[in-house]
Design an enzyme around this catalytic site. Structure first.
Site, PDB file in Angstrom:
ATOM      1  N   TYR A  50       0.973  -1.068  -0.078  1.00  0.00           N
ATOM      2  CA  TYR A  50       0.233  -0.076  -0.041  1.00  0.00           C
ATOM      3  C   TYR A  50       0.869   1.292   0.067  1.00  0.00           C
ATOM      4  O   TYR A  50       0.243   2.247   0.509  1.00  0.00           O
ATOM      5  CB  TYR A  50      -0.899   0.034   1.225  1.00  0.00           C
ATOM      6  CG  TYR A  50      -2.175  -1.073   1.005  1.00  0.00           C
ATOM      7  CD1 TYR A  50      -2.968  -0.691   0.056  1.00  0.00           C
ATOM      8  CD2 TYR A  50      -2.535  -1.885   1.712  1.00  0.00           C
ATOM      9  CE1 TYR A  50      -4.195  -1.399  -0.478  1.00  0.00           C
ATOM     10  CE2 TYR A  50      -3.577  -2.855   1.615  1.00  0.00           C
ATOM     11  CZ  TYR A  50      -4.579  -2.295   0.310  1.00  0.00           C
ATOM     12  OH  TYR A  50      -5.668  -3.211   0.284  1.00  0.00           O
ATOM     13  N   PHE A  58      -5.231   7.172   6.792  1.00  0.00           N
ATOM     14  CA  PHE A  58      -5.645   5.685   7.382  1.00  0.00           C
ATOM     15  C   PHE A  58      -4.558   4.881   7.049  1.00  0.00           C
ATOM     16  O   PHE A  58      -4.782   3.577   7.351  1.00  0.00           O
ATOM     17  CB  PHE A  58      -6.937   5.406   6.511  1.00  0.00           C
ATOM     18  CG  PHE A  58      -7.015   5.470   5.133  1.00  0.00           C
ATOM     19  CD1 PHE A  58      -6.299   4.252   4.332  1.00  0.00           C
ATOM     20  CD2 PHE A  58      -7.372   6.426   4.307  1.00  0.00           C
ATOM     21  CE1 PHE A  58      -6.297   4.485   3.043  1.00  0.00           C
ATOM     22  CE2 PHE A  58      -7.508   6.491   2.919  1.00  0.00           C
ATOM     23  CZ  PHE A  58      -6.842   5.268   2.180  1.00  0.00           C
ATOM     24  N   ARG A  86     -13.505  -5.036 -10.544  1.00  0.00           N
ATOM     25  CA  ARG A  86     -13.930  -3.838  -9.742  1.00  0.00           C
ATOM     26  C   ARG A  86     -15.361  -3.583  -9.516  1.00  0.00           C
ATOM     27  O   ARG A  86     -16.003  -3.468  -8.508  1.00  0.00           O
ATOM     28  CB  ARG A  86     -13.085  -2.490 -10.075  1.00  0.00           C
ATOM     29  CG  ARG A  86     -11.840  -2.320  -9.683  1.00  0.00           C
ATOM     30  CD  ARG A  86     -11.051  -1.287  -9.931  1.00  0.00           C
ATOM     31  NE  ARG A  86     -11.312   0.109  -9.021  1.00  0.00           N
ATOM     32  CZ  ARG A  86     -10.568   0.238  -7.846  1.00  0.00           C
ATOM     33  NH1 ARG A  86      -9.464  -0.907  -7.277  1.00  0.00           N
ATOM     34  NH2 ARG A  86     -11.063   1.152  -7.181  1.00  0.00           N
ATOM     35  N   THR A  92     -15.545   0.753  -2.623  1.00  0.00           N
ATOM     36  CA  THR A  92     -14.532   0.616  -1.353  1.00  0.00           C
ATOM     37  C   THR A  92     -15.338   0.514   0.019  1.00  0.00           C
ATOM     38  O   THR A  92     -15.188  -0.344   0.955  1.00  0.00           O
ATOM     39  CB  THR A  92     -13.543   1.983  -1.206  1.00  0.00           C
ATOM     40  OG1 THR A  92     -13.121   1.937  -2.538  1.00  0.00           O
ATOM     41  CG2 THR A  92     -12.873   1.748  -0.227  1.00  0.00           C
ATOM     42  N   ARG A 103     -18.296  -7.019  -1.885  1.00  0.00           N
ATOM     43  CA  ARG A 103     -18.263  -5.856  -0.588  1.00  0.00           C
ATOM     44  C   ARG A 103     -19.734  -5.986   0.094  1.00  0.00           C
ATOM     45  O   ARG A 103     -19.656  -5.944   1.290  1.00  0.00           O
ATOM     46  CB  ARG A 103     -17.703  -4.813  -0.767  1.00  0.00           C
ATOM     47  CG  ARG A 103     -16.116  -5.095  -1.139  1.00  0.00           C
ATOM     48  CD  ARG A 103     -15.499  -3.833  -1.781  1.00  0.00           C
ATOM     49  NE  ARG A 103     -13.877  -3.658  -1.508  1.00  0.00           N
ATOM     50  CZ  ARG A 103     -13.309  -3.045  -2.329  1.00  0.00           C
ATOM     51  NH1 ARG A 103     -13.630  -2.090  -3.110  1.00  0.00           N
ATOM     52  NH2 ARG A 103     -11.865  -2.949  -2.064  1.00  0.00           N
ATOM     53  N   ASN A 113     -12.865  -4.287   4.384  1.00  0.00           N
ATOM     54  CA  ASN A 113     -13.713  -4.425   3.203  1.00  0.00           C
ATOM     55  C   ASN A 113     -13.561  -5.498   2.584  1.00  0.00           C
ATOM     56  O   ASN A 113     -13.838  -5.641   1.200  1.00  0.00           O
ATOM     57  CB  ASN A 113     -13.803  -3.169   2.439  1.00  0.00           C
ATOM     58  CG  ASN A 113     -12.347  -2.876   1.650  1.00  0.00           C
ATOM     59  OD1 ASN A 113     -11.415  -3.553   1.868  1.00  0.00           O
ATOM     60  ND2 ASN A 113     -12.394  -1.806   0.953  1.00  0.00           N
TER      61      ASN A 113
END
Ligand code: ATP
Ligand code: MG
Length: 138
Positions: A50, A58, A86, A92, A103, A113
Site C-alpha cells: 500500500y 488511514f 472492480r 470501497t 463487498r 472491506n
C-alpha cells in the site's frame, strides 16, 4: 493472453470464514485463477503493497488491519479483468456497494472491506509481481 488483475481476500473475510464463498463468487463471475496462496504479511510487506497510500491518514490503520491475520492474494485472468473485477467487488465502502457485489455481501466497513482489486493494468502487473514470481503465474 487476456488481462490480469490482482486480488487479495483480506484478513476480515478470511477470519470470518468467507474465503470459499468469495472464491466461488469470483469463478462464477468468469475469472480464472492463475495463482493463489495464503500468507500472513508483516508491517513491511503490507506497507510496501500500500505504498501509494503512505501519506493518507488511514495508512497506519490499514497496515495494522492487513497484518492482523492471514490473507489470500490471487492473480485472476479475464477479458477486461481490472474493470470487470472492480464491478464484481463493488465500491470501497460496503455501504455504497451495489447489491450482489462481494463487498455488499461480505464486507464489514470501509477498512475491513473483504477484498482488494487492482485499479489499472499497470498496477495489476506490479501487484502480481509483488506476491508471485513469473514461475508461479501459469
Ligand atoms: P483496494 O485498493 O483495497 O481494492 P479501493 O481501490 O477500493 O480498495 P483505495 O482508495 O485504493 O480503495 O484504498 C485502499 C484500501 O484502504 C481500501 O480498500 C480500504 O481498506 C482502505 N481505506 C480506503 N479509504 C479509507 C478510509 N477513508 N478509511 C479507512 N480505510 C480506508
Ligand atoms: Mg485501490
Amino acid at each position: 493472453m487476456s488481462n490480469i488483475t490482482l486480488t487479495i481476500i483480506k484478513p476480515d473475510a478470511v477470519g470470518n470464514g468467507f474465503s470459499g464463498k468469495i472464491i466461488d463468487h469470483i469463478l462464477a463471475a468468469g475469472f480464472k485463477i492463475k495463482a493463489m496462496k495464503m500468507i500472513h504479511m508483516n508491517e513491511r510487506e503490507a506497507g510496501g503493497f500500500y505504498d501509494v497510500h503512505r501519506e493518507r491518514p488511514f495508512f497506519n490503520d490499514l497496515v495494522a488491519f492487513m497484518t492482523s491475520g492471514p490473507c489470500i492474494p490471487m492473480v485472476l485472468e479475464k477479458d477486461n479483468a481490472v474493470a470487470d473485477f472492480r464491478a464484481t467487488i463493488g465500491a470501497t465502502n460496503p455501504k455504497e456497494a451495489a447489491e450482489g457485489t462481494v463487498r455488499k455481501l461480505y464486507a464489514q466497513s470501509i477498512e475491513a472491506n473483504a477484498i482488494h482489486g487492482s485499479d489499472s493494468d499497470e498496477n495489476a502487473r506490479r501487484e502480481a509481481s509483488y506476491f508471485f514470481s513469473e514461475l508461479e503465474i501459469f
